[in-house]
Design an enzyme around this catalytic site. Structure first.
Site, short mmCIF file in Angstrom:
data_model
loop_
_atom_site.label_atom_id
_atom_site.label_comp_id
_atom_site.label_asym_id
_atom_site.label_seq_id
_atom_site.Cartn_x
_atom_site.Cartn_y
_atom_site.Cartn_z
N HIS A 64 -14.41 -2.96 -3.67
CA HIS A 64 -14.21 -4.40 -3.87
C HIS A 64 -15.02 -5.23 -2.88
O HIS A 64 -15.23 -4.84 -1.73
CB HIS A 64 -12.73 -4.77 -3.84
CG HIS A 64 -12.03 -4.60 -2.52
ND1 HIS A 64 -11.99 -5.57 -1.55
CD2 HIS A 64 -11.31 -3.56 -2.02
CE1 HIS A 64 -11.28 -5.17 -0.53
NE2 HIS A 64 -10.86 -3.93 -0.77
N ASP A 173 -13.14 -3.85 5.32
CA ASP A 173 -12.41 -3.64 4.08
C ASP A 173 -12.84 -4.74 3.11
O ASP A 173 -12.41 -5.88 3.23
CB ASP A 173 -10.92 -3.72 4.36
CG ASP A 173 -10.05 -3.65 3.12
OD1 ASP A 173 -10.52 -3.16 2.09
OD2 ASP A 173 -8.90 -4.12 3.20
N GLU A 201 -9.50 -7.93 -5.28
CA GLU A 201 -8.62 -6.79 -5.02
C GLU A 201 -7.45 -7.20 -4.15
O GLU A 201 -6.31 -6.76 -4.36
CB GLU A 201 -9.40 -5.66 -4.34
CG GLU A 201 -8.63 -4.36 -4.18
CD GLU A 201 -7.88 -4.22 -2.86
OE1 GLU A 201 -7.13 -3.25 -2.70
OE2 GLU A 201 -8.04 -5.10 -1.98
#
Length: 342
Positions: A64, A173, A201
């Site tokens: 993502h 992330d 996400e």
């Protein structure tokens, strides 16, 4: 590790629903290497990369593009910005942090009621977001409105450092997963493969739901980052995973029970490539695998994650060796899946 690529991806702002800048970088990187690129109505990038042979099994590799952050909800009469979170952000890491607001990139700081004016209870508790504000230096609502509007995105201020063994940055992330997929697309692949760089996400797996329906894979590898709590005051059994010990494989989380054959295959791929790998020792969290696994008639799914300390904060930390292990395992596992060895 392509350090310059990872740095550019991480330093770019792109909270859920506002991934345009990240998407632009990805498209620029892969346009000369992919055989087909589609940007769908939600903003996902769907990629087909032709390999040396047709695939026996149709594989989707996914990561993502979005990061956690905030969104402006209102502007007060004195020019301070009210805001709420986008994705899961621990309020403890927000106070006093530097942020970037809107497309103009206005610098701001997250403020709260001064400590000397707080009651004893207020001083010892973590304030709710409604008690915080962002100060951009404006002295009135009218002045602030020249630069900021409700609905504007707010991201942590960019920071990136690679000391050759670890990387510290915001948005690891899942920009690290995006970087790995870009490296794969730029390489010569043994079989045809599909890739999805998905949106949103962090707010409910929305991009992956759409992307997996469109691609309709039989197998999927989700590339993610996951919480590492390998800290001195945390019991070993509760540390989840450890930085420097390799890619992380979950057997189950709050959204997915992972395919046992693929879990075993991931560990075999690590052995073949002499890469480090570890189990995630907790049934916690979740990722795009939950949406992908349930798409259409079902997808056999595994997640490979980078252990990351201080996830969803202004600065996370990963290991360079873990990144390389994850890349090598993904290359080997994808080859075996597409070649029908699994």
């Amino acid at each position: 590790m392509n350090n310059s690529l990872l740095k550019e991806l991480c330093l770019t702002s792109g909270i859920s629903g506002d991934e345009n800048s990240v998407r632009g970088i990805v498209l620029a990187e892969i346009k000369d290497y992919a055989d087909k690129i589609t940007v769908d109505n939600l903003g996902n990038i769907l990629v087909f990369k032709k390999g040396n042979k047709p695939a026996v099994n149709k594989l989707l590799i996914s990561a993502h593009m979005d990061e956690v952050g905030f969104i402006v909800t209102d502007i007060s009469s004195d020019g301070l910005l009210h805001f709420d979170c986008v994705g899961g952000v621990d309020r403890r890491v927000v106070l006093g942090d530097r942020v970037i607001v809107g497309k103009e990139g206005i610098a701001g700081v997250v403020g709260v009621k001064p400590i000397h004016l707080c009651s004893q209870d207020e001083a010892s508790s973590i304030p709710e977001y409604e008690k915080m504000y962002i100060d951009i230096g404006a002295d009135s609502k009218e002045q602030a409105e020249k630069y900021v509007s409700p609905g504007d995105s707010v991201c942590f201020e960019g920071f990136y450092q690679n000391n050759s063994s670890t990387v510290m940055s915001k948005a690891l992330d899942d920009r690290a997963g995006c970087a790995i997929m870009i490296e794969m697309i730029k390489s010569e692949l043994p079989y045809d493969m599909y890739f999805s760089f998905v949106v949103q996400e962090e707010v409910g797996l929305r991009g992956a739901t759409v992307a997996s329906f469109t691609v309709a894979p039989e197998y999927a590898i989700v590339l993610e980052s996951t919480t590492a709590a390998d800290l001195p005051f945390v019991e070993e059994s509760k540390q989840v995973c450890r930085v420097g010990k390799g890619a992380v494989v979950s057997f189950m989380d709050k959204g997915t029970i992972y395919d046992k054959t693929l879990i075993k295959a991931a560990f075999n791929a690590a052995e073949k490539t002499q890469s480090n790998i570890q189990y995630k020792k907790a049934v916690a969290g979740g990722n795009d695998a939950s949406a992908i696994q349930k798409s259409r008639g079902g997808v056999k799914t595994v997640a490979l994650s980078l252990p990351c300390r201080y996830l969803h904060s202004p600065v996370g930390l990963i290991s360079v060796s873990d990144y390389e292990s994850m890349l090598n395992i993904t290359l080997e596992l994808s080859k075996e899946i597409c070649g029908g060895e699994i």
